[in-house]
Every structure is written in C-alpha cells, then in structure tokens.
Design a protein around this motif. Structure first.
Motif, PDB file in Angstrom:
ATOM      1  N   PRO A   6       5.626  -1.993 -14.209  1.00  0.00           N
ATOM      2  CA  PRO A   6       4.683  -3.075 -13.889  1.00  0.00           C
ATOM      3  C   PRO A   6       4.032  -2.942 -12.523  1.00  0.00           C
ATOM      4  N   TYR A   7       4.705  -2.290 -11.569  1.00  0.00           N
ATOM      5  CA  TYR A   7       4.091  -2.147 -10.245  1.00  0.00           C
ATOM      6  C   TYR A   7       2.923  -1.167 -10.268  1.00  0.00           C
ATOM      7  N   ILE A   8       2.764  -0.395 -11.347  1.00  0.00           N
ATOM      8  CA  ILE A   8       1.568   0.433 -11.533  1.00  0.00           C
ATOM      9  C   ILE A   8       0.635  -0.229 -12.535  1.00  0.00           C
ATOM     10  N   ALA A   9       1.173  -0.558 -13.718  1.00  0.00           N
ATOM     11  CA  ALA A   9       0.333  -1.124 -14.788  1.00  0.00           C
ATOM     12  C   ALA A   9      -0.264  -2.464 -14.400  1.00  0.00           C
ATOM     13  N   GLY A  10       0.370  -3.177 -13.472  1.00  0.00           N
ATOM     14  CA  GLY A  10      -0.169  -4.456 -13.026  1.00  0.00           C
ATOM     15  C   GLY A  10      -1.315  -4.313 -12.048  1.00  0.00           C
ATOM     16  N   ASP A  31       0.806  -1.220   0.000  1.00  0.00           N
ATOM     17  CA  ASP A  31       0.000   0.000   0.000  1.00  0.00           C
ATOM     18  C   ASP A  31       0.841   1.272   0.000  1.00  0.00           C
ATOM     19  N   ARG A  32       2.177   1.146   0.051  1.00  0.00           N
ATOM     20  CA  ARG A  32       3.041   2.327  -0.035  1.00  0.00           C
ATOM     21  C   ARG A  32       3.381   2.666  -1.487  1.00  0.00           C
ATOM     22  N   ILE A  33       2.996   1.827  -2.431  1.00  0.00           N
ATOM     23  CA  ILE A  33       3.306   2.069  -3.834  1.00  0.00           C
ATOM     24  C   ILE A  33       2.276   3.033  -4.409  1.00  0.00           C
ATOM     25  N   ALA A  34       2.728   4.180  -4.885  1.00  0.00           N
ATOM     26  CA  ALA A  34       1.823   5.202  -5.422  1.00  0.00           C
ATOM     27  C   ALA A  34       1.328   4.799  -6.807  1.00  0.00           C
ATOM     28  N   LEU A  35       0.017   4.863  -7.000  1.00  0.00           N
ATOM     29  CA  LEU A  35      -0.565   4.548  -8.303  1.00  0.00           C
ATOM     30  C   LEU A  35      -0.902   5.796  -9.106  1.00  0.00           C
ATOM     31  N   ARG A  36      -0.898   6.946  -8.458  1.00  0.00           N
ATOM     32  CA  ARG A  36      -1.102   8.242  -9.118  1.00  0.00           C
ATOM     33  C   ARG A  36      -0.154   9.252  -8.473  1.00  0.00           C
ATOM     34  N   PRO A  37       0.266  10.275  -9.215  1.00  0.00           N
ATOM     35  CA  PRO A  37       1.120  11.295  -8.612  1.00  0.00           C
ATOM     36  C   PRO A  37       0.331  12.198  -7.672  1.00  0.00           C
ATOM     37  N   ALA A  38       1.071  12.915  -6.834  1.00  0.00           N
ATOM     38  CA  ALA A  38       0.442  13.917  -5.975  1.00  0.00           C
ATOM     39  C   ALA A  38      -0.169  15.017  -6.843  1.00  0.00           C
TER      40      ALA A  38
END
Length: 351
Positions: free
Chosen positions: A147-151, A13-20
């Motif tokens: 991949p940590y976002i696109a996945g 849950d620390r991986i950002a999927l969108r920028p600030a």
C-alpha cells in the motif's frame, strides 16, 4: 516486548516508488557491531568470501489482487495463502461486505465466501478448475504492490517485471522477497567468480508478513502461516558449507525465516516442507544463518523486529537513523542492508 520500542520516524520522501535502474545500482548499508559502511550492492562480492553461500527465495509473485463486486457493492481482495485447490485465504476490503455464502464476481471469475475471519480475512472458493487458477489470476488480477507504493501511484505493466526477482520460478507468493530484487546477471557472475555459492529455497510470501503489528506487546501478535520448502539436497549442502567454515547468507527475511524453521537445535539445516509461522523478536538465538541481506523495513513491523533480533535493537535504530540522514531509499523498491549478527549463531562460522 512493547511494540513501540520498534518505532522510528521515516520521512515520506524516503519511500521508493520504483526500483533502482539497473537493479544492482542500489545502495548497500553494511551494519557491523562496531561500524556502519556505505557501500553499493555491486560491492557484495568484496564483502563475502570463497565458501560463503547465498540462500535465495525462488518464489514467484502471482497477480493476486482482484477488484470486483458483491452485488452492486465494490470489493477488493488480496489473496495471501492457498488453502488447497482453488480455495484461498484473502484480505478483503471492505470485509463487512463479504459474508459466508456471498458470491464475489471478478469479470468472468467468481468466488464464494466460505468463511469470514478476524482482521478483514476471508476464505474464498473460486469457480474454476485447479489447473486454470493461475491463468484466471493472470487474466483478472494485478500485482499486489504494498500500500505504501500502490497508494501513491497506479500499478502498471512495468511492475510485472520490476516486482519479480531474478530467481522467480515457483508461483505462489503474493508479495515479493524484496532483497532478491537487487540481483542481476553481472552481479551473480561476479559472486560466482569470487567463489560464493548459491542455493534456492521456496517460501510463498503472504501479505500477512507485512501487516502492521496492532498489538501493544509482541506476545499478543499472531503471525500468519506461509508455506515453504527446503529440499534435502539443499539442506545437506548448506550444512556441509558451514562445517567447512563457510557462512550462510540469507537473501531476505523470507529465506531467513524458512531456514530458521528448518534448523535443528545444533544449527544443522534439515529438509523442510510445510507451513511456518515463526515470529522472531529480540532474545531469539539464531541457528541457521550467519549474515542477512535485506531491505529497509517498516516501523513497528515484524520484519524490523526480526532484524533487531539479529543485529540488536539499538544497533538497528542507529543504522536506520543513519540511513534516513544519508537518504537511503526504503521498503520494497528501496536500497539494502548487509547485516552482521550481534552474537554468532549456533554452529556458525566465526569469521
């Protein structure tokens, strides 16, 4: 060194999927040899001084991920380095379905497999004219989010702008120089008012930069080459700034690796144009930069090795543990660090 020395645990849950939003609202962890400071990206002008110079990467990300077919089989390729004209090195999935001589079809864009290399890499020759290649990618490709976002979510039109920095001008990267994603017009104006300079270099970031290190020892890892350029006028101004007591602040590991590739043994930055496959691990003596602004990187990655070389492995492990505990946002769309070196670089400013 053993690669597992650069491992750490990161909750998903620390991986950002969108920028600030806005971009300069991201947090900034200042990592000094003797303290950690929780600040914000908008505090950057207060953390730098007149005469300091930011060096940003002006590469522009191209929509380099292509979905297509080899006959009836589906295939996905991510271009990662131009090898001249419309010939590109790419990572293919599944690579076993891409044999030399095969034709891959991406809508009305076709490519022939010229070569298959180790590690899922292929070389593709596209069937369009040189001056049509970028337009063809715009028509058929998508932004190559990591991949940590696109996945975890679909790539969408918002990423077309979110995954470009404010400096993006020279098309050719297949991954964003993500430290540059935090800059806005108001932040740049505040830095200029503070007397902080800015110079632009170009490094076309390749997907190989972000690949996990599969070897057990860093000596066994082979870096993929990337093309970069430091113009003569930029090199001369940076050398003069350091001679006058200013600090060179690399915005991102891409700018850092290019500047280190361009610097001579005395720390003077020279003009540079060509490929670099520099691989920086602890024990490296930095020559060209005095500070590094960068995002938080993956465990066991070459980029975490680089920041550990700059600020010290123990220091970065403790800084990342602090960032996890304080719920900083990690990776490409995440928060940033401002790193101080564990030892002064060759010819650098002492302050």
């Amino acid at each position: 060194m053993r690669v597992d020395a650069f491992d750490f645990h990161l909750p998903e849950d620390r991986i950002a999927l969108r920028p600030a939003e806005p971009r300069d609202a991201a947090r900034l962890l200042v990592v000094r040899p003797d303290e950690l400071l929780d600040r914000g990206v908008l505090d950057l002008p207060d953390l730098l001084g007149p005469g300091d110079v930011l060096v940003v990467n002006n590469t522009r990300v191209i929509p380099s991920r292509l979905h297509g077919r080899r006959g009836e089989a589906r295939v996905e390729v991510t271009l990662h380095k131009s090898e001249g004209g419309t010939v590109w090195a790419a990572f293919a999935r599944p690579a076993r379905k891409c044999r030399p001589g095969d034709t891959l079809v991406f809508g009305d864009l076709c490519a022939q497999v010229v070569e298959r290399r180790a590690g899922g890499e292929v070389v593709l020759a596209f069937d369009c004219a040189d001056d049509q290649m970028m337009a063809a990618l715009e028509a058929h490709g998508e932004m190559p989010l990591p991949p940590y976002i696109a996945g975890r979510r679909a790539v969408d039109t918002k990423d077309d702008s979110d995954y470009q920095t404010a400096f993006a001008a020279e098309a050719g990267a297949v991954a964003a120089p993500t430290a540059g994603l935090h800059f806005t017009d108001r932040l740049l104006a505040a830095l200029a008012a503070r007397g902080v300079g800015r110079e632009e270099v170009t490094l076309h970031v390749g997907a190989g930069t972000f690949l996990p290190v599969k070897a057990e020892d860093t000596d066994a890892h082979v870096m993929h080459a990337e093309w970069g350029r430091v113009p003569r006028a930029v090199a001369e101004r940076l050398t003069a700034a350091r001679a006058a007591g200013g600090r060179v602040v690399a915005v991102g590991t891409t700018s850092l690796r290019l500047l280190e590739s361009a610097a001579d043994q005395a720390g003077r930055i020279q003009p540079f144009e060509g490929d670099t496959d520099i691989f920086i691990t602890p024990g490296y003596r930095f020559r060209a930069i005095d500070r590094l602004m960068t995002n938080f990187h993956l465990p066991r990655s070459t980029l975490f090795m680089l920041v550990s070389a700059f600020s010290g492995l123990d220091r970065m492990q403790s800084a990342y543990a602090h960032a996890v505990a304080e719920r900083y946002r990690f990776y490409s769309y995440g928060d940033a660090c401002l790193l101080h070196p564990s030892t002064p670089s060759v010819g650098g400013a002492g302050r």
